[in-house]
Design a protein around this motif. Structure first.
Motif, PDB file in Angstrom:
ATOM      1  N   TYR A   8       0.821  -1.211   0.000  1.00  0.00           N
ATOM      2  CA  TYR A   8       0.000   0.000   0.000  1.00  0.00           C
ATOM      3  C   TYR A   8       0.856   1.262   0.000  1.00  0.00           C
ATOM      4  O   TYR A   8       0.343   2.350  -0.142  1.00  0.00           O
ATOM      5  N   TYR A   9       2.142   1.122   0.206  1.00  0.00           N
ATOM      6  CA  TYR A   9       3.022   2.274   0.408  1.00  0.00           C
ATOM      7  C   TYR A   9       4.130   2.300  -0.628  1.00  0.00           C
ATOM      8  O   TYR A   9       4.502   1.256  -1.167  1.00  0.00           O
ATOM      9  N   PRO A  10       4.693   3.481  -0.876  1.00  0.00           N
ATOM     10  CA  PRO A  10       5.821   3.561  -1.801  1.00  0.00           C
ATOM     11  C   PRO A  10       6.948   2.598  -1.398  1.00  0.00           C
ATOM     12  O   PRO A  10       7.232   2.436  -0.211  1.00  0.00           O
ATOM     13  N   GLN A  11       7.561   1.957  -2.373  1.00  0.00           N
ATOM     14  CA  GLN A  11       8.643   1.002  -2.113  1.00  0.00           C
ATOM     15  C   GLN A  11      10.012   1.573  -2.480  1.00  0.00           C
ATOM     16  O   GLN A  11      11.026   0.866  -2.447  1.00  0.00           O
ATOM     17  N   SER A  12      10.010   2.844  -2.826  1.00  0.00           N
ATOM     18  CA  SER A  12      11.281   3.530  -3.124  1.00  0.00           C
ATOM     19  C   SER A  12      11.035   5.022  -2.943  1.00  0.00           C
ATOM     20  O   SER A  12       9.920   5.445  -2.630  1.00  0.00           O
ATOM     21  N   GLY A  13      12.085   5.818  -3.140  1.00  0.00           N
ATOM     22  CA  GLY A  13      11.937   7.261  -2.971  1.00  0.00           C
ATOM     23  C   GLY A  13      12.445   7.716  -1.615  1.00  0.00           C
ATOM     24  O   GLY A  13      13.275   7.056  -0.997  1.00  0.00           O
ATOM     25  N   ARG A  14      11.906   8.835  -1.147  1.00  0.00           N
ATOM     26  CA  ARG A  14      12.413   9.444   0.096  1.00  0.00           C
ATOM     27  C   ARG A  14      11.604   8.962   1.310  1.00  0.00           C
ATOM     28  O   ARG A  14      10.392   9.165   1.389  1.00  0.00           O
ATOM     29  N   ALA A  60      21.586   9.818   6.730  1.00  0.00           N
ATOM     30  CA  ALA A  60      21.489  11.258   6.999  1.00  0.00           C
ATOM     31  C   ALA A  60      20.506  11.512   8.140  1.00  0.00           C
ATOM     32  O   ALA A  60      19.462  10.867   8.225  1.00  0.00           O
ATOM     33  N   PHE A  61      20.860  12.452   9.039  1.00  0.00           N
ATOM     34  CA  PHE A  61      19.977  12.741  10.175  1.00  0.00           C
ATOM     35  C   PHE A  61      20.176  14.171  10.657  1.00  0.00           C
ATOM     36  O   PHE A  61      21.163  14.829  10.317  1.00  0.00           O
ATOM     37  N   GLU A  62      19.229  14.628  11.490  1.00  0.00           N
ATOM     38  CA  GLU A  62      19.371  15.898  12.202  1.00  0.00           C
ATOM     39  C   GLU A  62      18.805  15.713  13.598  1.00  0.00           C
ATOM     40  O   GLU A  62      17.927  14.865  13.820  1.00  0.00           O
ATOM     41  N   SER A  63      19.311  16.508  14.553  1.00  0.00           N
ATOM     42  CA  SER A  63      18.754  16.451  15.908  1.00  0.00           C
ATOM     43  C   SER A  63      18.534  17.866  16.418  1.00  0.00           C
ATOM     44  O   SER A  63      19.161  18.816  15.942  1.00  0.00           O
ATOM     45  N   GLY A  64      17.616  18.007  17.381  1.00  0.00           N
ATOM     46  CA  GLY A  64      17.325  19.309  17.968  1.00  0.00           C
ATOM     47  C   GLY A  64      16.424  20.176  17.122  1.00  0.00           C
ATOM     48  O   GLY A  64      16.145  21.326  17.466  1.00  0.00           O
ATOM     49  N   GLN A  65      15.928  19.632  16.011  1.00  0.00           N
ATOM     50  CA  GLN A  65      15.042  20.418  15.138  1.00  0.00           C
ATOM     51  C   GLN A  65      14.387  19.515  14.098  1.00  0.00           C
ATOM     52  O   GLN A  65      14.830  18.398  13.873  1.00  0.00           O
ATOM     53  N   HIS A  66      13.297  20.028  13.499  1.00  0.00           N
ATOM     54  CA  HIS A  66      12.695  19.410  12.318  1.00  0.00           C
ATOM     55  C   HIS A  66      12.810  20.434  11.194  1.00  0.00           C
ATOM     56  O   HIS A  66      12.127  21.451  11.210  1.00  0.00           O
ATOM     57  N   THR A  67      13.671  20.195  10.218  1.00  0.00           N
ATOM     58  CA  THR A  67      13.822  21.119   9.095  1.00  0.00           C
ATOM     59  C   THR A  67      12.741  20.809   8.059  1.00  0.00           C
ATOM     60  O   THR A  67      12.770  19.756   7.410  1.00  0.00           O
ATOM     61  N   GLU A  68      11.796  21.732   7.968  1.00  0.00           N
ATOM     62  CA  GLU A  68      10.594  21.477   7.171  1.00  0.00           C
ATOM     63  C   GLU A  68      10.904  21.052   5.734  1.00  0.00           C
ATOM     64  O   GLU A  68      10.337  20.079   5.222  1.00  0.00           O
ATOM     65  N   ASP A  69      11.841  21.764   5.087  1.00  0.00           N
ATOM     66  CA  ASP A  69      12.149  21.474   3.679  1.00  0.00           C
ATOM     67  C   ASP A  69      12.678  20.060   3.467  1.00  0.00           C
ATOM     68  O   ASP A  69      12.526  19.491   2.386  1.00  0.00           O
ATOM     69  N   LEU A  70      13.315  19.494   4.506  1.00  0.00           N
ATOM     70  CA  LEU A  70      13.885  18.144   4.379  1.00  0.00           C
ATOM     71  C   LEU A  70      12.876  17.053   4.721  1.00  0.00           C
ATOM     72  O   LEU A  70      13.167  15.863   4.582  1.00  0.00           O
ATOM     73  N   VAL A  72       9.031  17.658   4.218  1.00  0.00           N
ATOM     74  CA  VAL A  72       7.791  17.723   3.418  1.00  0.00           C
ATOM     75  C   VAL A  72       7.956  17.084   2.034  1.00  0.00           C
ATOM     76  O   VAL A  72       6.957  16.815   1.362  1.00  0.00           O
ATOM     77  N   ASN A  73       9.201  16.810   1.616  1.00  0.00           N
ATOM     78  CA  ASN A  73       9.397  16.163   0.311  1.00  0.00           C
ATOM     79  C   ASN A  73       9.413  14.640   0.418  1.00  0.00           C
ATOM     80  O   ASN A  73       9.787  13.936  -0.514  1.00  0.00           O
TER      81      ASN A  73
END
Length: 457
Positions: A8-14, A60-70, A72-73
């Motif tokens: 039911y879900y994408p099997q590739s991509g982001r 790839a990761f980030e901590s202490g924040q949610h960067t919207e541009d990274l 919503v895609n």
């Protein structure tokens, strides 16, 4: 054939993972292995263990924040069960039509292992561990995951099990849509986490019953016939699975029950009948008979030999911080039940002992209703020692029901007071009914401090 019948879900991509704890990092590694472009985002600080795992895997990761541009895609989002639906980012992503699922839902796509899934407001950790123990002793190649053990996704990625025992919380179930349990267990449903469900009990019940969605005629649904909320919801949430109830209120022709001679009987169609005296179970107390009934039904569905079941149900050692026996000093038993963070868990704990009890309780009150404890406190508790900052409501609730209610200055102080109030044959029970984060890091820290204080008596 996976436990999600179709993809039911994408099997590739982001693939974006929100939350870098056990489930999130496990999902990230599975996603990487399946060829996704993976990004992990955590608002908090990522612990060293998970930081190292992400770095070693080159994720790839980030901590202490949610960067919207990274975020919503994303083509697919796996979110930590701890992030509520009301969070602005989740609302935004839902508004964009992004698929947001749990780690369990994500990982189930990639395994054809049998899934034994256990939920309930109380007893699910004990029952999950007991079921895992019984199945493992029975020779099954079984994994342990969900709310406990290592990440389900990580095990699907890097280990090969024929079956899994999964402890599943309502928060996980909320993000599960197409997942199917081969065997679903609902132990009980009592008010808990209602702040996540608009303070409506029916919403919380509906969340628990997501456990049986998508079940088929060859699957099994195990539930407690003595639990009013569960029984009331059966008609509203039907399933095609075979129903296996368990009870202590009479006899059944199918399911599990305790007879007049105190024998636990387990009867599953086309399986050999099982009988074991409840006094031979390693876990004692009425609630643990329920836990053994559920675990025994799962084992019998799997056609385990009766001798194997008897040996494993008689030898199981319970989880730390759940009715854990610490020591017997001067004829007084000290019991660590720090994992009891709600009133219902304390009810189970008090119900387990026939001795007089000195009860240590308190902490961060989650709006507890102590009414259900009143009769047990009256009949069994000789003294209450309060821990934590917020003790007023405990005093109000029980001042007419027990002779002694005192405050303490620390855990060691509470244990010292308890040792003076308890006499030979009594039980000193730490069963807080509250969250721990006023005096302690978490319930484990609270339990460790209790054990340390007892050993210093």
């Amino acid at each position: 054939m996976s436990n999600i019948a179709h993809t039911y879900y994408p099997q590739s991509g982001r693939l974006v993972i929100l939350g870098a704890g056990e489930s999130g990092v496990g999902a990230a590694i599975l996603g990487k292995d399946k060829g996704f472009d993976v990004f992990v985002s955590d608002m908090g600080t990522i612990s060293e263990k998970y930081l190292n795992m992400l770095q070693e895997e080159g994720i790839a990761f980030e901590s202490g924040q949610h960067t919207e541009d990274l975020i919503v895609n994303a083509d697919l989002i796996v979110k930590s069960p701890g992030i509520p639906e009301k969070a602005p980012l989740i609302k935004q992503l839902r508004g964009m039509g992004k698929p947001i699922i749990s780690e369990i839902e994500f990982a189930a796509q990639y395994t054809d292992a049998k899934l034994f899934c256990i939920t309930g407001s109380n007893g699910k950790t004990t029952t999950t561990l007991l079921t895992y123990h019984v199945l493992k002793q029975g020779g099954l190649n079984v994994g342990l995951a969900g709310n406990i053990g290592n990440s389900f996704a990580l095990q699907v990625a890097r280990e090969q099990h024929d079956s899994y025992v999964l402890e599943i919380s309502s928060f996980m179930l909320d993000d599960m849509y197409h997942f199917r349990a081969d065997v679903a267990v609902i132990l009980n449903i009592t008010p808990d986490h209602l702040d996540r469900y608009d303070y409506k009990m029916e919403n919380y019940v509906a969340s628990k019953f997501r456990m049986v969605q998508n079940q088929r005629a060859e699957d099994y649904f195990i539930y407690c016939q003595d639990d009013a909320e569960t029984v009331a919801a059966l008609d509203k949430h039907p399933t095609a699975a075979q129903y296996l109830p368990f009870t202590q209120e009479g006899e059944l022709s199918i399911g599990a029950f305790v007879d007049a001679d105190k024998n636990l009987n387990i009867l599953v169609p086309n399986r050999e009948a099982f009988t074991m005296n409840i006094e031979e179970l390693s876990l004692q107390g009425r609630h643990n008979v329920y836990n053994n009934s559920a675990a025994g039904l799962v084992a019998k569905v799997q056609e385990l030999r009766n001798q194997t079941m008897k040996e494993s149900m008689g030898s199981f050692v319970n989880v730390e911080h759940r009715l854990e026996h610490v020591a017997c000093i001067g004829g007084v038993n000290y019991i660590n039940d720090s994992k009891a963070t709600n009133v219902n868990s304390v009810w189970y704990a008090l119900e387990s002992f026939s001795t007089e009890i000195v009860l240590i309780m308190g902490g961060v009150d989650k709006g507890n209703d102590y009414e259900m404890l009143r009769d047990l406190v009256k009949s069994k508790v000789k003294a209450i020692i309060c821990i934590g900052k917020d003790t007023g409501r405990i005093h109000e609730a029980f001042e007419d029901d027990t002779d002694v209610i005192v405050n303490s200055a620390s855990m060691s102080d509470a244990v010292q007071i308890a040792s003076h109030l308890a006499k030979k044959g009594d039980t000193v029970l730490l069963s807080p009914a509250c969250a721990s984060f006023d005096w302690f890091k978490n319930y484990e820290d609270r339990g460790e401090q209790f054990k340390d204080a007892v050993m210093h008596l």
